[in-house]
Design an enzyme around this catalytic site. Structure first.
Site, mmCIF file in Angstrom:
data_model
loop_
_atom_site.group_PDB
_atom_site.id
_atom_site.type_symbol
_atom_site.label_atom_id
_atom_site.label_comp_id
_atom_site.label_asym_id
_atom_site.label_seq_id
_atom_site.Cartn_x
_atom_site.Cartn_y
_atom_site.Cartn_z
ATOM 1 C CD GLU A 140 60.455 -69.843 101.762
ATOM 2 O OE1 GLU A 140 61.206 -69.299 100.911
ATOM 3 O OE2 GLU A 140 60.762 -69.990 102.947
ATOM 4 C CB CYS B 183 63.303 -66.792 102.133
ATOM 5 S SG CYS B 183 62.436 -66.761 103.705
#
Length: 527
Positions: free
Chosen positions: A264, A301
């Protein structure tokens, strides 16, 4: 107690000659603990132990794994306030954030425990034999998920609990039946060692095989590279930068036996501001956007690093209100001086691009490692022409792009890299007129949000935390929620196998009582 040593299975080890310390960004000083980086011999021992453990652990029942996971959660809680104190000293994050993230981590462990205890996650499918079928008899076939093997998990910098030692990657891999070796993040090695001690205690209390979990210290890239290249490692979990994730992905692909890397990585999480929404509620959305951009010093994020609007009086009003709101929020401490320096460097790079205007910038603070938030604006034309402006700036930073019309808005969205999230702020009767925008955004993200901001990731079965590259290395999987267990397993079929030799999930009697697809019918009945 923090020893600074590595956990090779349940044994503490410190054979290496390279040491390092973690850093307190609030106090701007080194923490007192000294950590010893894992040596090549210790890495070999950890991987060998994990491989041996896999031979037993992969056969653990759902109830056995569930007890292990719940005991990890209990042991983390048993570490008490001391764990929270170390977390804050190593991250600069406030106590409330530490408590919330610990709660999320406990919740993840318990969610996976519930999943594997119930058992249907293995997706058992059975097609019984038809021996008298013509022209050819039909064989008996039975399929389920099977664990891959040893998983290496890279701890993340921005979530010392939830994406690190016993975070989502570790919890899901253990739930799948895969031993885990954590490459601890050097910014919070003390937090990592304490959580690792909880995992080891849980493994011992629940009679898990030695080597089912190890925790290795590392101050650079060498330990991680060695782990990824090891032939007995079968998969990798990573949360971090595009550069780091891509390097691991390439390294894994160059092995004699390539292995999957579930990374990720970067995302700027575009927020589309539709005209009527700004006309009706510009102040509301300015407050919300300012809060989202600055939350946690922008170190999520899912931070909204890009806002897209169509030129109008409402957009002008919103821009002024956003500037006012962003300056009302006090700056926060970043995780580490290196992260702060990277923020400053990337901030300056994008700010120096041709055609950029500063909407608002908080005055520089006297506190070290505190990031001043900034909002820039640019025309859609310039944004399209300059890929530098598409880069992620990890911190409290966002660019507001002023599009000439819907056509330019759609064109910008289509040219964006893959993103974790995309948000649309709109009046309910307005979104019907922007189907092309919705479709374009849906093709670039893993999660699309209506009238909300992206910061905050609910841990639940419906969550997708992943998206087209480079937001993640494989958009078919999520890194959050119980569905993330699918990263660590592969489909496996038994043909004409004796019933009493099959895994319980595939036996005729269905002793586990799980949901199965039997001859194309979903059922919990026996055969």
């Amino acid at each position: 107690m923090i020893t600074g040593k590595n956990y090779i299975g349940s044994q503490l080890s410190a054979n290496g000659d390279k040491t390092f310390k973690t850093f307190n960004p609030q106090e701007n000083i080194d923490n007192s603990w000294q950590f010893i980086e894992a040596s090549n011999e210790e890495i070999e021992s950890a991987v060998t132990l994990a491989h041996k453990a896999f031979l037993t652990f992969q056969k653990s029942t759902g109830k056995e794994k569930a007890l292990f996971l719940r005991t990890i959660a209990d042991e983390i809680l048993a570490l008490g306030d001391n764990l929270l104190d170390v977390y804050c000293q190593e991250s600069g994050l406030p106590r409330g954030r530490a408590e919330g993230e610990r709660g999320r981590t406990i919740g993840q462990l318990n969610a996976f425990a519930d999943l594997v205890e119930e058992g249907s996650w293995v997706e058992a499918a059975i097609d019984t034999a038809i021996p008298d079928r013509v022209p050819l008899p039909k064989v008996d076939l039975r399929k389920m998920k099977r664990p891959l093997g040893t998983v290496v998990v890279f701890g993340s910098s921005n979530f010392p609990f939830a994406y690190s030692t016993a975070g989502g990657d570790t919890a899901s891999a253990l739930a799948a039946g895969c031993p885990v070796i954590v490459k601890s993040h050097p910014m919070h090695a003390g937090t990592g060692e304490m959580v690792a001690s909880a995992v080891i205690k849980a493994a011992q209390k629940t009679n898990m095989p030695e080597g089912v979990f190890s925790n290795l210290n590392s101050s650079g890239i060498e330990v991680g590279v060695t782990l990824v290249k090891h032939p007995l490692v079968k998969a990798v979990g990573f949360t971090g930068s595009i550069k780091g994730g891509r390097s691991l992905y390439d390294l894994a692909g160059q092995r004699e036996e390539p292995i999957p890397v579930f990374a990720e990585m970067g995302s700027i999480n575009p927020v589309v501001l539709l005209p009527e929404a700004l006309k009706q509620n510009s102040e509301k959305w300015a407050v919300a956007c300012a809060g989202s951009v600055t939350l946690g010093a922008g170190q999520f994020c899912t931070n909204p690093g890009l806002m897209l609007g169509i030129k109008s009086d409402a957009l002008k009003t919103f821009t002024k209100q956003l500037a006012a709101e962003i300056l009302k929020i006090s700056p926060s401490c970043m995780l580490n001086p290196s992260i702060y320096k990277n923020y400053q460097s990337n901030n300056e790079l994008l700010s120096s691009q041709s055609g950029i205007e500063v909407v608002a910038e908080y005055a520089k603070t006297d506190y070290p490692n505190y990031a001043s938030q900034k909002i820039l604006t640019v025309s859609g034309k310039i944004f399209l022409e300059n890929p530098v402006l598409h880069r992620e700036v990890f911190g409290p930073f966002s660019i507001l792009v002023q599009c000439e019309d819907e056509i330019e808005l759609v064109s910008i969205i289509e040219k964006l890299e893959g993103q974790l999230t995309g948000s649309i702020l709109a009046e309910e009767n307005e979104i019907e007129n922007y189907e092309e925008v919705v479709d374009a955004l849906g093709n670039r993200v893993g999660r699309i949000i209506f009238n909300g901001l992206p910061t905050g990731v609910e841990v639940c079965p419906s969550m997708v935390h992943g998206g087209p590259y480079p937001s993640s290395s494989d958009s078919r999987f999520t890194a959050v929620g119980i569905g993330s267990i699918k990263r660590w397993v592969r489909p496996f079929s038994y043909q004409n196998w004796p019933n009493n030799k099959l895994p319980e999930a595939l036996q005729n009697e269905n002793p586990l009582g799980i949901a199965r697809l039997v001859n194309n019918v979903q059922t919990r009945d026996s055969i």
